[in-house]
Design a protein around this motif. Sequence first.
Motif, PDB file in Angstrom:
ATOM      1  N   ASP A 379       0.861  -1.227   0.194  1.00  0.00           N
ATOM      2  CA  ASP A 379       0.257   0.014   0.098  1.00  0.00           C
ATOM      3  C   ASP A 379       0.745   1.204   0.026  1.00  0.00           C
ATOM      4  OD1 ASP A 379      -2.147  -1.682  -0.020  1.00  0.00           O
ATOM      5  OD2 ASP A 379      -2.433  -1.527   2.446  1.00  0.00           O
ATOM      6  N   VAL A 381       2.447   2.768   2.878  1.00  0.00           N
ATOM      7  CA  VAL A 381       2.376   3.113   3.817  1.00  0.00           C
ATOM      8  C   VAL A 381       3.227   2.211   4.376  1.00  0.00           C
ATOM      9  CG1 VAL A 381       0.618   3.092   5.393  1.00  0.00           C
ATOM     10  CG2 VAL A 381      -0.376   3.157   3.409  1.00  0.00           C
ATOM     11  N   GLU A 383       3.555   2.531   8.889  1.00  0.00           N
ATOM     12  CA  GLU A 383       2.822   2.460   9.811  1.00  0.00           C
ATOM     13  C   GLU A 383       3.395   3.181  10.941  1.00  0.00           C
ATOM     14  OE1 GLU A 383      -1.262   1.288  12.102  1.00  0.00           O
ATOM     15  OE2 GLU A 383      -0.195  -0.191  10.784  1.00  0.00           O
ATOM     16  N   ARG A 408      10.615   9.927   7.608  1.00  0.00           N
ATOM     17  CA  ARG A 408      10.411  10.294   6.363  1.00  0.00           C
ATOM     18  C   ARG A 408      10.902   9.532   4.853  1.00  0.00           C
ATOM     19  NH1 ARG A 408      11.714  15.690   6.005  1.00  0.00           N
ATOM     20  NH2 ARG A 408       9.288  15.910   5.509  1.00  0.00           N
ATOM     21  N   THR A 416       7.551   2.829   0.888  1.00  0.00           N
ATOM     22  CA  THR A 416       6.705   3.228   1.982  1.00  0.00           C
ATOM     23  C   THR A 416       6.449   4.725   2.273  1.00  0.00           C
ATOM     24  OG1 THR A 416       7.231   2.474   3.342  1.00  0.00           O
ATOM     25  CG2 THR A 416       6.487   0.884   2.756  1.00  0.00           C
ATOM     26  N   PRO A 417       6.458   5.413   1.101  1.00  0.00           N
ATOM     27  CA  PRO A 417       6.006   7.274   1.203  1.00  0.00           C
ATOM     28  C   PRO A 417       4.720   7.883   2.020  1.00  0.00           C
ATOM     29  CG  PRO A 417       5.592   6.686  -1.309  1.00  0.00           C
ATOM     30  CD  PRO A 417       5.576   5.536  -0.341  1.00  0.00           C
ATOM     31  N   ARG A 418       3.935   7.408   2.084  1.00  0.00           N
ATOM     32  CA  ARG A 418       2.717   7.844   2.530  1.00  0.00           C
ATOM     33  C   ARG A 418       2.964   7.180   3.989  1.00  0.00           C
ATOM     34  NH1 ARG A 418      -2.499   7.516   4.225  1.00  0.00           N
ATOM     35  NH2 ARG A 418      -2.652   5.112   3.352  1.00  0.00           N
ATOM     36  N   VAL A 420       1.612   7.581   7.981  1.00  0.00           N
ATOM     37  CA  VAL A 420       0.671   7.540   9.319  1.00  0.00           C
ATOM     38  C   VAL A 420       1.025   7.197  10.763  1.00  0.00           C
ATOM     39  CG1 VAL A 420      -1.300   6.744  10.043  1.00  0.00           C
ATOM     40  CG2 VAL A 420      -1.111   6.387   7.253  1.00  0.00           C
ATOM     41  N   THR A 434       3.016  14.760  11.881  1.00  0.00           N
ATOM     42  CA  THR A 434       2.301  14.589  10.555  1.00  0.00           C
ATOM     43  C   THR A 434       2.491  16.735  10.125  1.00  0.00           C
ATOM     44  OG1 THR A 434       0.575  13.561  11.999  1.00  0.00           O
ATOM     45  CG2 THR A 434       0.023  14.651  10.201  1.00  0.00           C
ATOM     46  N   ALA A 438       4.001  16.774   5.635  1.00  0.00           N
ATOM     47  CA  ALA A 438       3.387  17.840   5.075  1.00  0.00           C
ATOM     48  C   ALA A 438       4.279  18.289   4.189  1.00  0.00           C
ATOM     49  CB  ALA A 438       2.280  18.669   5.520  1.00  0.00           C
ATOM     50  N   ASP A 440       7.772  19.576   2.291  1.00  0.00           N
ATOM     51  CA  ASP A 440       8.412  18.168   0.973  1.00  0.00           C
ATOM     52  C   ASP A 440       9.495  19.456   1.123  1.00  0.00           C
ATOM     53  OD1 ASP A 440       6.253  18.757  -1.446  1.00  0.00           O
ATOM     54  OD2 ASP A 440       6.313  17.028   0.366  1.00  0.00           O
TER      55      ASP A 440
END
Length: 452
Positions: A379, A381, A383, A408, A416-418, A420, A434, A438, A440
Motif C-alpha cells: 500500500d 504506507v 505506519e 521520511r 512506503t512514502p505515505r 501515518v 504529521t 506534509a 516537502d
Amino acid sequence: MNIRLRDDAPPSRRQPRREPESASASTFALPRMTDVRLDVPAARALLLAAQGLDRRPRRKAAKRDVLAAIRRMGVLQIDTISVVNRSPYLVLWSRLGAYDPRWLDQHLAQGALFEYWAHEACFLPIEDYGLFRERMLDQGWTRWRYSHAVMEKHAGMVRRILDGIRQDGPVRSAELGEPKSGSGPWWGWKPEKRILESLFTAGELMIARREGFQRVYDLRERVFPSWSDDRIPPADEVRRTLVLESVRALGVAKAKWVADYYRMAKKETPLLVRALADEGALIPVEVDGWKEPGYLHPDNAALAADAAAGRVKPVLTTLLSPFDPIVWDRTRGSELFGFDYRLECYTPAPKRVYGYFTLPILRRGALIGRLDPKAHRRDGVFEVKALYLEPAVRVTAGLVADVARALRECAAWHGTPRIVIRRSDPPALAAKLTAALAVDDEPDGTESPHTP
C-alpha cells in the motif's frame, strides 16, 4: 593487534572513518589515565563516532560502503523479523542512508563476508574467519547450537546430506525433507534443518549465499577454498584480538561491557581488558560519574581527545534496529544513554508496554524515544502505531523537524512514502510530526545527510 588472513585485506580497515579536526603529535600520546577525561556526552559521542553514527556520509552510498561499515562495526547481527526491514539491512541504513540492500547479499555471495556465531548469528568480514575457526572446532563452545543427539541419531542422514552437497552443490533447508511444526530450543525444525545448522556450527558447511534471505549451505572448502587450519591463530591471540576489536568498535568501554560484543567469557574478559591496559595495548581513561575506568583502543586516541575537547558533535537523527550494536547490550544502553530498552516481540501481547518491534530513536547523540512501526509495502504506507519520547525529552521545533526527516528518509527507503502516525506520547507530538511531514522542503538549520 590485527590478524591478517588475506593478502588483499585492506591494512587500514579498522581505522576510524572520521579524521580528527585538529590532530597533533601529542594527540596520539595517551600513556596515563589523566591525559584525557571525558564527560558522559563526550563518551556517547565517541561511541557513536566509532560506530559511524555521528553523521551520515556526505556522498551517496556505494557498494563498498556496506563492507566498510561492517568492518567498522566488526559484526552485523542477523535477525529475520521483517515488520519493517530485516535487522542487518536496517543497521546499515542507519549509518549509510539510502543504499541498495542487495549489496549486502552480493558481498556474502562474493566471499567478502561469512556468517557465523559472534555476538549472535552475524555477518563478519572474511579476513576475520580465523578468529572464529577455533569456536567451530570447540564442541564445548558450540553448546546448544550443535545437536549431538540429532547428529548421532541421524548419522546416516548426515552422511547423505554431505554426500548430496558434495555431488550436487549447495542446498537450502527447504529442499530437504518435510516441514515440522512445534517449538522448543530448535523451533520445531525438521531433522534436516538441525543437521545443516549443526554442520554449519561445526564449520563443515558455510553459507554460500542467501536466497529470499534463506541460507544456502555449501562445503567450507568450496566457499572458502584458500583457508587452511594451519592458519588458526593461538587461542590467547584470538582472545586478545577480539577484546581489542570490541573496545575499538565501542569507542570507550567499561571492562564489564567488553565480553558481550563477541560473546566472550564474562569473568575472564574484564581481567584481560585490564591486562591489556597494563601492557599499553589499551588506554585507560576517566569518565565523569564512572566508578571504574573506561578503556580506549589506540586507534581511537585522537578521536577521544577531540571528544574530550568538544569537537565531536553528533548531528545525526535516525532510527535504530533493536539489534544495532548501540542498543543490543541493554546494560550499556542504560548506563551510557540512560535508556532502558527491551525488545517486546517475545513478550505476550497483553504484557507489551511499547509494541512488538520498537525502534530506538537516536537524535544528535541521545536516545530520545522509540516507535512501533510497520511497513505496508503493497500500500506504500509506513505506519507508526505509536511513538514514545523519554520522560525528560522536551518537544521542540528542532526535535520535530529532525524526527520527521528521519521518518521520511526511512519510509522512502522502504518504498512506503505515505507516513501515518496513529498516536504518540506526549499526545500532541503526533499532530506536530504529521504537519512537519506534509512539508516537502528540508527544515532550515539542519544538516542534509545526502548533500555532497
